[in-house]
Design an enzyme around this catalytic site. Sequence first.
Site, mmCIF file in Angstrom:
data_model
loop_
_atom_site.group_PDB
_atom_site.id
_atom_site.type_symbol
_atom_site.label_atom_id
_atom_site.label_comp_id
_atom_site.label_asym_id
_atom_site.label_seq_id
_atom_site.Cartn_x
_atom_site.Cartn_y
_atom_site.Cartn_z
ATOM 1 N N ILE A 43 0.828 -1.214 0.000
ATOM 2 C CA ILE A 43 0.000 0.000 0.000
ATOM 3 C C ILE A 43 0.863 1.267 0.000
ATOM 4 O O ILE A 43 0.475 2.301 -0.543
ATOM 5 C CB ILE A 43 -0.922 -0.005 1.254
ATOM 6 C CG1 ILE A 43 -1.906 -1.182 1.181
ATOM 7 C CG2 ILE A 43 -1.669 1.314 1.410
ATOM 8 C CD1 ILE A 43 -2.672 -1.441 2.470
ATOM 9 N N ASP A 72 -8.746 3.209 -5.815
ATOM 10 C CA ASP A 72 -9.112 3.865 -7.076
ATOM 11 C C ASP A 72 -10.419 3.285 -7.615
ATOM 12 O O ASP A 72 -11.273 4.009 -8.135
ATOM 13 C CB ASP A 72 -7.986 3.696 -8.106
ATOM 14 C CG ASP A 72 -6.681 4.302 -7.617
ATOM 15 O OD1 ASP A 72 -6.717 5.436 -7.114
ATOM 16 O OD2 ASP A 72 -5.638 3.630 -7.721
ATOM 17 N N HIS A 78 -1.011 4.089 -9.733
ATOM 18 C CA HIS A 78 -1.708 4.748 -8.631
ATOM 19 C C HIS A 78 -1.114 6.123 -8.350
ATOM 20 O O HIS A 78 -0.535 6.370 -7.296
ATOM 21 C CB HIS A 78 -1.668 3.858 -7.372
ATOM 22 C CG HIS A 78 -2.329 4.516 -6.200
ATOM 23 N ND1 HIS A 78 -3.696 4.744 -6.151
ATOM 24 C CD2 HIS A 78 -1.837 5.042 -5.063
ATOM 25 C CE1 HIS A 78 -3.996 5.360 -5.029
ATOM 26 N NE2 HIS A 78 -2.888 5.555 -4.346
ATOM 27 N N MET A 128 -9.170 3.970 2.704
ATOM 28 C CA MET A 128 -8.062 3.092 2.295
ATOM 29 C C MET A 128 -8.076 1.789 3.095
ATOM 30 O O MET A 128 -7.845 0.710 2.550
ATOM 31 C CB MET A 128 -6.718 3.797 2.466
ATOM 32 C CG MET A 128 -5.536 2.959 2.010
ATOM 33 S SD MET A 128 -5.669 2.507 0.266
ATOM 34 C CE MET A 128 -5.454 0.752 0.326
HETATM 35 P P1 NAD Z 1 0.615 7.185 8.908
HETATM 36 O O1 NAD Z 1 1.777 8.086 9.066
HETATM 37 O O2 NAD Z 1 -0.636 7.507 9.641
HETATM 38 O O3 NAD Z 1 1.020 5.699 9.319
HETATM 39 C C1 NAD Z 1 2.165 5.085 8.835
HETATM 40 C C2 NAD Z 1 2.676 4.141 9.879
HETATM 41 O O4 NAD Z 1 3.850 3.520 9.361
HETATM 42 C C3 NAD Z 1 3.068 4.826 11.200
HETATM 43 O O5 NAD Z 1 2.414 4.225 12.282
HETATM 44 C C4 NAD Z 1 4.570 4.627 11.263
HETATM 45 O O6 NAD Z 1 5.065 4.473 12.585
HETATM 46 C C5 NAD Z 1 4.722 3.363 10.448
HETATM 47 N N1 NAD Z 1 6.089 3.130 10.023
HETATM 48 C C6 NAD Z 1 7.026 4.009 9.605
HETATM 49 N N2 NAD Z 1 8.173 3.383 9.339
HETATM 50 C C7 NAD Z 1 7.970 2.079 9.586
HETATM 51 C C8 NAD Z 1 8.773 0.923 9.499
HETATM 52 N N3 NAD Z 1 10.044 0.993 9.105
HETATM 53 N N4 NAD Z 1 8.232 -0.251 9.828
HETATM 54 C C9 NAD Z 1 6.943 -0.336 10.216
HETATM 55 N N5 NAD Z 1 6.123 0.718 10.325
HETATM 56 C C10 NAD Z 1 6.638 1.910 10.008
HETATM 57 O O7 NAD Z 1 0.320 7.061 7.351
HETATM 58 P P2 NAD Z 1 -0.990 6.412 6.643
HETATM 59 O O8 NAD Z 1 -2.001 7.463 6.430
HETATM 60 O O9 NAD Z 1 -1.369 5.180 7.368
HETATM 61 O O10 NAD Z 1 -0.378 6.039 5.184
HETATM 62 C C11 NAD Z 1 0.590 5.051 5.064
HETATM 63 C C12 NAD Z 1 1.070 4.934 3.620
HETATM 64 O O11 NAD Z 1 0.011 4.483 2.777
HETATM 65 C C13 NAD Z 1 1.535 6.257 3.017
HETATM 66 O O12 NAD Z 1 2.688 6.050 2.254
HETATM 67 C C14 NAD Z 1 0.385 6.664 2.116
HETATM 68 O O13 NAD Z 1 0.776 7.518 1.087
HETATM 69 C C15 NAD Z 1 -0.055 5.305 1.607
HETATM 70 N N6 NAD Z 1 -1.405 5.241 1.043
HETATM 71 C C16 NAD Z 1 -1.590 4.447 -0.045
HETATM 72 C C17 NAD Z 1 -2.846 4.312 -0.598
HETATM 73 C C18 NAD Z 1 -3.080 3.415 -1.775
HETATM 74 O O14 NAD Z 1 -4.131 3.505 -2.397
HETATM 75 N N7 NAD Z 1 -2.176 2.512 -2.110
HETATM 76 C C19 NAD Z 1 -3.933 5.024 -0.047
HETATM 77 C C20 NAD Z 1 -3.711 5.809 1.071
HETATM 78 C C21 NAD Z 1 -2.424 5.935 1.610
HETATM 79 C C1 LMR Z 2 -4.797 7.945 -2.081
HETATM 80 O O1 LMR Z 2 -5.040 7.718 -3.267
HETATM 81 O O2 LMR Z 2 -5.656 8.373 -1.298
HETATM 82 C C2 LMR Z 2 -3.433 7.647 -1.547
HETATM 83 O O3 LMR Z 2 -2.540 7.313 -2.564
HETATM 84 C C3 LMR Z 2 -2.899 8.699 -0.637
HETATM 85 C C4 LMR Z 2 -2.528 9.970 -1.359
HETATM 86 O O4 LMR Z 2 -1.422 10.463 -1.098
HETATM 87 O O5 LMR Z 2 -3.332 10.482 -2.127
#
Ligand code: NAD
Ligand code: LMR
Length: 338
Positions: free
Chosen positions: A142, A175, A202, A253
Amino acid sequence: LSPSPRPQMEEGLRPAPCRAKGGAPGFKVAVLGAAGGIGQPLSLLMKMNPLVSVLHLYDVVNTPGVTADVSHMDTTAVVRGFLGPKQLEAALTGMDLVIIPAGLPRKPGMTRDDLFNKNAGIVRTLCEAVATCCPNSIVNLISNPVNSTVPIAAEVFKKAGTYDPKRLLGVTTLDVARANTFVAEVLGIDPKDISVPVVGGHAGVTILPLLSQVNPPCSFTPDEISYLTKRIQNGGTEVVEAKAGAGSATLSMAFAAAKFADACLRAMRGDAGIVECSYVESAVTELPFFATKVRLGRGGAEEVLPLGPLNDFERAGLEMAKKELMESIQKGIDFMNK
Ligand code: NAD
Ligand code: LMR
């Protein structure tokens, strides 16, 4: 009433059932980044999944609290928490499915690629541990930028000699969820009655909704196509701006990730006919990675399905998507080979 004479079990030592409810196989699932904005609600949703018998929650902060909290839900899965790199091996050993939402989220004004410098290293470290501790697990990735982190993970697994492209899946389900929601709004129907394929990658223009292939078939005006395409491509930014510095999409998400993980688990159990969009190694275009519909099976993405017929608008979108995607893929590969 006098207390039960039954001996008390040490907290967290409840033996894991080897079969989940209804005699179905119970899978062992790890969430890496479990204390984060996505990780917490995702952990809750995975604890609710009857196909999960063991749920390992790993993060570098706050897992004791999240684990204690989630473990009090009276559902089947046994929950165990793991904190920091010294416990990563224990978190991963024996896992069937590893879901990775670890890493920094965007703030307003940032692109997903702006997260590369921080998140590339996090993904590399976690995938190196996956290769050592549970090389046969299926990985749902993710962490952004997904367009680059999936190629990074592939390079890690190649270096470790454990790479099986079927088992590495970039999660693009959000998406699809957004596309279904926005299209249903325009049509005035329930989103559960519609399925919109979203292909490419993405990020921005690499997110390519195929509105000509909506199921059940429906037609849109040129204005609707333009509005829907932009809104779907901009869905993440819409949330980032609305949260105004407090992060990006977490709840939708977590919902999307739980839905995708459930599809993987049902396929791993042997259910047939499970098709989801995912960003995987692919020969559908000339790019090494691309999101399309994939048929999930016991071993992961068993079959990468073709794009299907595109209209002129979608063909033009595909060319733009491929150009940006190629750069993001190469950036991930270069990171691992510098
Ligand atoms: P967040 O900051 O709330 O949480 C991230 C977590 O990762 C934190 O708890 C942090 O301590 C942890 N972390 C950091 N380094 C780490 C490591 N080495 N090992 C284990 N855990 C670790 O962020 P979030 O809102 O949960 O988003 C997380 C990621 O997901 C971001 O990169 C964001 O862009 C991505 N994301 C992807 C999608 C998608 O559609 N694929 C959608 C939303 C967010
Ligand atoms: C999303 O699509 O919501 C994630 O990829 C988080 C972002 O940075 O937009």
